[in-house]
Structures are given as structure tokens and as C-alpha cells.
Design a protein around this motif. Structure first.
Motif, short mmCIF file in Angstrom:
data_model
loop_
_atom_site.label_atom_id
_atom_site.label_comp_id
_atom_site.label_asym_id
_atom_site.label_seq_id
_atom_site.Cartn_x
_atom_site.Cartn_y
_atom_site.Cartn_z
N LEU A 181 -43.50 -26.65 -58.66
CA LEU A 181 -43.97 -27.13 -59.96
C LEU A 181 -45.49 -27.12 -60.06
CD1 LEU A 181 -41.45 -30.09 -60.47
CD2 LEU A 181 -41.54 -27.97 -61.78
N GLY A 182 -46.17 -27.37 -58.96
CA GLY A 182 -47.63 -27.32 -58.98
C GLY A 182 -48.14 -25.94 -59.33
N ASP A 183 -47.50 -24.92 -58.79
CA ASP A 183 -47.88 -23.54 -59.09
C ASP A 183 -47.67 -23.23 -60.57
OD1 ASP A 183 -48.65 -20.83 -58.30
OD2 ASP A 183 -46.57 -20.32 -58.70
N ILE A 184 -46.57 -23.72 -61.13
CA ILE A 184 -46.29 -23.50 -62.56
C ILE A 184 -47.34 -24.20 -63.41
CG2 ILE A 184 -44.65 -24.02 -64.42
CD1 ILE A 184 -42.42 -23.67 -62.35
N ALA A 185 -47.69 -25.43 -63.03
CA ALA A 185 -48.70 -26.17 -63.79
C ALA A 185 -50.04 -25.43 -63.81
CB ALA A 185 -48.88 -27.57 -63.20
N ILE A 186 -50.39 -24.81 -62.68
CA ILE A 186 -51.66 -24.11 -62.59
C ILE A 186 -51.61 -22.76 -63.31
CG2 ILE A 186 -53.26 -22.97 -61.00
CD1 ILE A 186 -52.59 -25.21 -58.99
#
Length: 226
Positions: A181-186
Motif C-alpha cells: 500500500l505504501g508503494d501505491i500511495a507514492i
């Protein structure tokens, strides 16, 4: 409420991306939790056992272990991820993706969990330990049948705190291509200036954390009143 209408229209396209990101996050966190318990629990036991008045007093060993744990806890996770890139490549063959992220996640969480284990074990009544000594119980028996069972509620609470921290760490892992999810947020939220993806990932992370915390609270309450 135009934004809500637009969100509803985009949701069918966003849902598969967010779902896969959630699965990647859970994959990272579950494996990192396994390795954290595997190494952090014995380390926490050793921190207590080698202390003055412990089961196997060894101040020099305690000092070394304490220093290692303190160094591990003092490094910001984003710095730790970069610092262990070579080790990550050696162990997984890559520095990108959820599998690679498990390495820094585990290294970052082990000293954190070890200190929580140490704190939980120190809360065990000394009288119980002394009684076991008086009955001739071996050290390993005292650890396995007295210390750990008596400290179980505290250990579970510490594990829940560690899992929540790992979820936070996994979001940061997205900054260097760790996935989840962190990668998607970025990539979708920050780099594309897409607030819908940004806030959707925040909502998913909050839901995961709340689910873990609620389950942990239930387990701690049941163990505390057994």
C-alpha cells in the motif's frame, strides 16, 4: 459532493490495485512477524536471563546484547532499508518487491520486539521463579513453563504493537520499491497527484491496523482472565 460521485466512478478501477497492494502488505508483515518472533523472542529472553540476578547472570553478555539492540532501535527505518540493501540482495536476489522488503522489516522489528519481550518478562513475579528454583526446576524449564506462560498477556500485547509498527514500516518500504500500500500511495497518490488513491490507501492501512489491534486486545483480555 462531486468528489464522492467521482470517487464512486473510479472505484471499480481502483479496487483491484488497492486489493493487490493490501495482499502485498499482509505478505510482507506476516513473514516479517514470523522472523521477528523467531529471533526477537529468544533475544528478549537472553536480555532478562543474562542480567544481574537472572537465570544465567552474565553482565558482559548482557551489555553486548543491549548495545546491539539499542543500535538496531536507534536507526530510522528509512535509513536501515538503504543500509541493508546489499544484505537484502544477497538473501533475496533483488532489492525490489515485497519479498525483498521482508529483510529490512525483520531487522528493524527484531530489536523492537526483543525490548518488549524483556519488559513483559520482568513483570513476572519473582516469587514464582524462586519457587521453581526451590523445587529443582532446570533453567530451560523455568523459561518454558514459568516465565513465558506467566508473561503471555504482555507478550501478546508486545507482539500486537510490533505488528502495527511493521505495517507502518511496510508503508515506508514503498519509498524504495518495496510494494504494498505504501508503494501505491507514492506512485499513484503522490507522484500522480491523485488524492483519491492517496486517501484510499490511508483508509486501507487504518482498517488493517484497527483489525490487528482489535484482535490483539481480545486475545490479551482472554489471556489475562484465564
Amino acid at each position: 459532493m462531486a468528489w464522492l460521485t467521482e470517487f464512486g466512478e473510479r472505484w471499480p478501477d481502483m479496487w483491484p490495485v488497492l486489493w493487490l497492494g493490501t495482499l502485498d502488505t499482509l505478505y510482507m508483515v506476516l513473514w516479517a512477524t514470523l522472523f521477528t518472533v523467531l529471533f526477537g523472542l529468544p533475544l528478549g529472553v537472553l536480555l532478562v536471563a543474562t542480567d544481574r540476578g537472572g537465570l544465567i547472570p552474565a553482565p558482559a553478555v548482557k551489555a553486548v546484547l543491549g548495545a546491539v539492540v539499542n543500535v538496531g532501535r536507534s536507526l530510522p527505518f528509512i535509513v536501515l532499508m538503504v543500509a541493508v540493501l546489499s544484505l537484502t540482495r544477497l538473501l533475496t536476489g533483488t532489492t525490489l518487491g515485497p519479498t525483498a522488503a521482508i529483510v529490512p522489516l525483520s531487522i528493524g522489528a527484531i530489536p523492537f520486539f526483543a525490548r518488549l519481550v524483556e519488559t513483559a518478562l520482568r513483570e513476572v513475579d519473582r516469587g514464582v521463579i524462586e519457587a521453581s528454583h526451590a523445587m529443582g526446576a532446570r533453567r530451560i524449564t523455568i523459561v518454558g513453563k514459568v516465565l513465558l506462560p506467566e508473561a503471555l498477556p504482555g507478550l501478546i500485547a508486545g507482539l500486537v504493537m510490533t505488528v502495527v509498527a511493521l505495517i507502518s514500516y511496510s508503508a515506508m518500504a514503498g519509498a524504495i520499491g518495496g510494494g504494498g500500500l505504501g508503494d501505491i500511495a507514492i506512485r499513484y497518490g503522490y507522484q500522480r497527484f491523485d488524492d483519491y488513491y492517496l486517501w484510499a490507501t490511508v483508509a486501507f492501512l487504518v482498517i488493517v491496523v484497527q483489525a490487528v489491534q482489535s484482535l490483539g486486545d481480545v486475545l490479551v483480555r482472554r489471556l489475562s482472565h484465564r
